[in-house]
Design a protein around this motif. Structure first.
Motif, PDB file in Angstrom:
ATOM      1  N   TYR A  25       0.853  -1.200   0.000  1.00  0.00           N
ATOM      2  CA  TYR A  25       0.000   0.000   0.000  1.00  0.00           C
ATOM      3  C   TYR A  25       0.890   1.251   0.000  1.00  0.00           C
ATOM      4  N   MET A  26       0.523   2.220  -0.810  1.00  0.00           N
ATOM      5  CA  MET A  26       1.198   3.523  -0.766  1.00  0.00           C
ATOM      6  C   MET A  26       0.175   4.603  -1.123  1.00  0.00           C
ATOM      7  N   PRO A  27       0.247   5.761  -0.477  1.00  0.00           N
ATOM      8  CA  PRO A  27      -0.672   6.836  -0.865  1.00  0.00           C
ATOM      9  C   PRO A  27      -0.429   7.233  -2.324  1.00  0.00           C
ATOM     10  N   GLU A  28      -1.486   7.642  -2.981  1.00  0.00           N
ATOM     11  CA  GLU A  28      -1.396   8.025  -4.395  1.00  0.00           C
ATOM     12  C   GLU A  28      -0.352   9.133  -4.610  1.00  0.00           C
ATOM     13  N   ALA A  29      -0.288  10.058  -3.648  1.00  0.00           N
ATOM     14  CA  ALA A  29       0.661  11.177  -3.814  1.00  0.00           C
ATOM     15  C   ALA A  29       2.115  10.690  -3.761  1.00  0.00           C
ATOM     16  N   TYR A  30       2.372   9.651  -2.968  1.00  0.00           N
ATOM     17  CA  TYR A  30       3.724   9.070  -2.886  1.00  0.00           C
ATOM     18  C   TYR A  30       4.076   8.442  -4.243  1.00  0.00           C
ATOM     19  N   ARG A  31       3.125   7.690  -4.792  1.00  0.00           N
ATOM     20  CA  ARG A  31       3.334   7.033  -6.086  1.00  0.00           C
ATOM     21  C   ARG A  31       3.618   8.077  -7.181  1.00  0.00           C
ATOM     22  N   LYS A  32       2.811   9.121  -7.191  1.00  0.00           N
ATOM     23  CA  LYS A  32       2.978  10.158  -8.228  1.00  0.00           C
ATOM     24  C   LYS A  32       4.308  10.893  -8.076  1.00  0.00           C
ATOM     25  N   HIS A  33       4.666  11.172  -6.818  1.00  0.00           N
ATOM     26  CA  HIS A  33       5.922  11.866  -6.535  1.00  0.00           C
ATOM     27  C   HIS A  33       7.101  11.043  -7.083  1.00  0.00           C
ATOM     28  N   LEU A  34       7.033   9.724  -6.826  1.00  0.00           N
ATOM     29  CA  LEU A  34       8.122   8.862  -7.284  1.00  0.00           C
ATOM     30  C   LEU A  34       8.166   8.762  -8.803  1.00  0.00           C
ATOM     31  N   ILE A  35       7.000   8.644  -9.423  1.00  0.00           N
ATOM     32  CA  ILE A  35       6.987   8.550 -10.895  1.00  0.00           C
ATOM     33  C   ILE A  35       7.636   9.813 -11.474  1.00  0.00           C
ATOM     34  N   ARG A  36       7.280  10.965 -10.933  1.00  0.00           N
ATOM     35  CA  ARG A  36       7.856  12.224 -11.415  1.00  0.00           C
ATOM     36  C   ARG A  36       9.376  12.194 -11.270  1.00  0.00           C
ATOM     37  N   GLN A  37       9.833  11.927 -10.056  1.00  0.00           N
ATOM     38  CA  GLN A  37      11.279  12.015  -9.820  1.00  0.00           C
ATOM     39  C   GLN A  37      12.056  10.927 -10.559  1.00  0.00           C
ATOM     40  N   MET A  38      11.559   9.682 -10.487  1.00  0.00           N
ATOM     41  CA  MET A  38      12.329   8.593 -11.098  1.00  0.00           C
ATOM     42  C   MET A  38      12.343   8.716 -12.614  1.00  0.00           C
ATOM     43  N   SER A  39      11.229   9.171 -13.199  1.00  0.00           N
ATOM     44  CA  SER A  39      11.235   9.285 -14.663  1.00  0.00           C
ATOM     45  C   SER A  39      12.143  10.433 -15.077  1.00  0.00           C
ATOM     46  N   ASN A 135      24.344  13.020  -4.971  1.00  0.00           N
ATOM     47  CA  ASN A 135      22.893  12.877  -4.881  1.00  0.00           C
ATOM     48  C   ASN A 135      22.495  11.385  -4.812  1.00  0.00           C
ATOM     49  N   GLN A 136      23.153  10.584  -5.648  1.00  0.00           N
ATOM     50  CA  GLN A 136      22.727   9.187  -5.779  1.00  0.00           C
ATOM     51  C   GLN A 136      23.173   8.326  -4.607  1.00  0.00           C
ATOM     52  N   VAL A 137      24.318   8.660  -3.994  1.00  0.00           N
ATOM     53  CA  VAL A 137      24.749   7.914  -2.802  1.00  0.00           C
ATOM     54  C   VAL A 137      23.670   8.071  -1.738  1.00  0.00           C
ATOM     55  N   SER A 138      23.163   9.284  -1.621  1.00  0.00           N
ATOM     56  CA  SER A 138      22.114   9.547  -0.640  1.00  0.00           C
ATOM     57  C   SER A 138      20.826   8.794  -1.011  1.00  0.00           C
ATOM     58  N   VAL A 212      11.011  14.578   2.117  1.00  0.00           N
ATOM     59  CA  VAL A 212      11.723  14.294   3.364  1.00  0.00           C
ATOM     60  C   VAL A 212      10.820  13.469   4.297  1.00  0.00           C
ATOM     61  N   LYS A 213       9.551  13.848   4.365  1.00  0.00           N
ATOM     62  CA  LYS A 213       8.602  13.109   5.222  1.00  0.00           C
ATOM     63  C   LYS A 213       8.525  11.630   4.806  1.00  0.00           C
ATOM     64  N   TRP A 214       8.507  11.403   3.502  1.00  0.00           N
ATOM     65  CA  TRP A 214       8.394  10.023   2.990  1.00  0.00           C
ATOM     66  C   TRP A 214       9.756   9.348   2.806  1.00  0.00           C
ATOM     67  N   ARG A 215      10.798  10.033   3.212  1.00  0.00           N
ATOM     68  CA  ARG A 215      12.172   9.519   3.085  1.00  0.00           C
ATOM     69  C   ARG A 215      12.519   9.138   1.644  1.00  0.00           C
ATOM     70  N   ILE A 216      11.916   9.852   0.704  1.00  0.00           N
ATOM     71  CA  ILE A 216      12.376   9.697  -0.682  1.00  0.00           C
ATOM     72  C   ILE A 216      13.721  10.420  -0.751  1.00  0.00           C
ATOM     73  N   LYS A 217      13.754  11.609  -0.183  1.00  0.00           N
ATOM     74  CA  LYS A 217      15.007  12.362  -0.041  1.00  0.00           C
ATOM     75  C   LYS A 217      15.548  12.098   1.356  1.00  0.00           C
ATOM     76  N   ARG A 218      16.796  11.660   1.456  1.00  0.00           N
ATOM     77  CA  ARG A 218      17.388  11.444   2.777  1.00  0.00           C
ATOM     78  C   ARG A 218      18.211  12.649   3.210  1.00  0.00           C
ATOM     79  N   GLU A 219      18.580  13.499   2.257  1.00  0.00           N
ATOM     80  CA  GLU A 219      19.254  14.763   2.576  1.00  0.00           C
ATOM     81  C   GLU A 219      18.662  15.819   1.652  1.00  0.00           C
ATOM     82  N   THR A 220      18.693  17.055   2.093  1.00  0.00           N
ATOM     83  CA  THR A 220      18.011  18.096   1.312  1.00  0.00           C
ATOM     84  C   THR A 220      18.903  18.603   0.164  1.00  0.00           C
TER      85      THR A 220
END
Ligand code: BYC
Length: 314
Positions: A25-39, A135-138, A212-220
Motif C-alpha cells: 500500500y502507498m498513498p497516491e501522492a507518494y506514487r505520483k511523486h516517485l513517478i515524477r522524480q524517477m522518470s 545525490n545518488q549515494v544519498s 523528506v517526510k516520505w524519506r524519498i530524499k534522505r538529505e536536502t
C-alpha cells in the motif's frame, strides 16, 4: 484501498526505515511523486548521453575513446534500470517517453549546455557525474525499494565516471598553457550549472517537505550541494584549477566552503526549455525515438511469435 488507517500504517513503516515495495500500500501522492522524480532521473541519464556522444569519434586516443564509450553505455543502462523501476509503479515506458516529448516531464538542467571541446568531457565526468554521485549515494537509502536498489548498482559505476573526468582535467592541467586554459574555461562554464543540479534552495523547493517526510530524499538539496562543494573545491585546487566564484571562502569554524549567489534566473530559464541546447536535445531524442520504432515493433512481433509457439506446445 485508501483510508486514514492505511496512510498511518504506511507512514509508520517509513519511519521505521522499511522499504516500500511495488505491491505494498502507498498513498497516491507518494506514487505520483516517485513517478515524477524517477522518470526525470531516467530521462536525464538518457539525454545525458548526447553531449558526450558527440565526442566519441573525436576522443584524442584509443584508450580515452574506449573509456568514453563504456561510460556512455553505462548511462544508457542507468536509464533502463530507472525506467524499469518506474514501471513497477504502474506506468508504462511508452507513457514516460510521451511525457518527456510533450514537455510534461523534465530532465536535468545540466544537459542543456553544449560540450564544446575535449576539456568539457573532463568537466562533465568530474563535475556533472561528481554532483550526480553525491545525490545518488544519498538516494541509495531512499524509501522505495526498486529505486533504492537501482541506485546501489548505479553508484558503483558512477564513481568510475567521476574518476574518468578528473583524470582528463588533471592531464590537461599538466599539459601546455593552451590545454590548461581549455580546462579552466570548461570549469568556468560547468561549475555553476553543476551546482544547480541539486535543485533550488530548500526554502524554494516545493517537493522537499513531502520528499523528506516520505524519506524519498534522505538529505536536502542544500545539504547535498554543500557536500559536493566541500568535496570538489579541494580537488580543483589540487590540480591548479580556480573555482569561478570571487566570493568563495572556507569557513574555518564550520569547515565548509561558502559560495557566492547562484543565478536562479538562469536555472529557471533552462528548465523551462530556454537553455542553449534544449531544442537540440529534444529534437534528437524525438527523431531517434521514431527512427527506432521498427526495433520495438520487431521485438514485440518476436515476443508474440514466441508466445504463440509456447501455447501450441502446451
Ligand atoms: N534540473 O521541489 P524541487 C546523471 C525541478 S543524470 C531540472 O527541489 P525535487 C548523468 C524539479 O523537477 C542525474 N529540473 O524538486 C547522466 C521541480 O519541477 P517539477 C540526474 C530540476 O524533485 C549522464 C522543480 O524544479 N539525477 O547522473 O524535490 C551523464 C522544483 O524542485 C532540477 C537525478 O535526477 C534540475 N537540476 O528535487 C552524466 C536525481 N532540480 O518536477 C551524468 C534524482 C529541480 O515539479 N532527482 N528541478 O516540474 C532528485 O534527487 C530530485 O528530483 C532533485 C530535485 C534534487 C533533482
Amino acid at each position: 484501498m485508501h483510508n486514514e488507517h492505511s496512510d498511518n500504517h504506511f507512514q509508520s513503516r517509513i519511519d521505521k526505515g522499511e522499504h516500500i515495495e511495488s505491491k505494498d500500500y502507498m498513498p497516491e501522492a507518494y506514487r505520483k511523486h516517485l513517478i515524477r522524480q524517477m522518470s526525470q532521473h531516467a530521462h536525464s541519464e538518457v539525454i545525458g548521453m548526447q553531449p558526450e556522444g558527440n565526442w566519441i569519434t573525436r576522443a584524442p586516443s584509443l584508450r580515452s575513446k574506449q573509456i568514453l564509450l563504456a561510460k556512455i553505455q553505462d548511462e544508457g543502462g542507468h536509464g533502463l534500470y530507472l525506467y524499469s523501476a518506474a514501471e513497477t509503479l504502474g506506468i508504462s515506458r511508452t507513457e514516460l517517453i510521451e511525457q518527456l516529448h510533450s514537455g510534461k516531464a523534465k530532465y536535468s538542467n545540466i544537459f542543456n549546455y553544449p560540450a564544446l571541446n575535449w576539456a568539457d568531457i573532463g568537466a562533465i565526468g568530474w563535475l556533472v557525474d561528481g554532483a550526480a554521485i553525491v545525490n545518488q549515494v544519498s538516494l541509495q537509502r531512499t524509501s522505495y525499494g526498486p529505486y533504492s536498489r537501482a541506485m546501489v548498482r548505479i553508484c558503483k559505476e558512477e564513481s568510475f565516471h567521476q574518476r574518468q573526468g578528473y583524470e582528463i582535467m588533471a592531464k590537461m592541467m599538466k599539459g601546455t598553457k593552451d590545454q590548461q586554459a581549455m580546462a579552466q574555461d570548461a570549469m568556468n562554464r560547468w561549475w555553476w550549472p553543476a551546482l544547480m543540479m541539486f535543485g533550488p534552495h530548500d526554502t524554494d523547493s516545493p517537493h522537499s517537505s513531502d520528499a523528506v517526510k516520505w524519506r524519498i530524499k534522505r538529505e536536502t538539496n542544500d545539504e547535498l550541494r554543500q557536500k559536493f562543494i566541500d568535496k570538489t573545491i579541494p580537488q580543483a585546487e589540487l590540480i591548479g584549477l580556480t573555482v569561478p566564484d570571487k566570493d568563495v571562502q572556507l569557513d574555518e569554524r564550520t569547515g565548509h566552503y561558502k559560495i557566492g549567489a547562484i543565478n536562479w534566473d538562469e536555472f529557471h530559464r533552462v528548465i523551462k526549455g530556454h537553455g542553449p541546447c534544449n531544442k537540440q536535445r529534444m529534437d534528437h531524442h524525438v527523431f531517434y525515438h521514431h527512427t527506432g520504432a521498427w526495433v520495438r515493433e520487431a521485438a514485440e512481433a518476436y515476443r508474440a511469435k514466441k508466445a504463440k509457439k509456447e501455447m501450441a506446445v502446451a
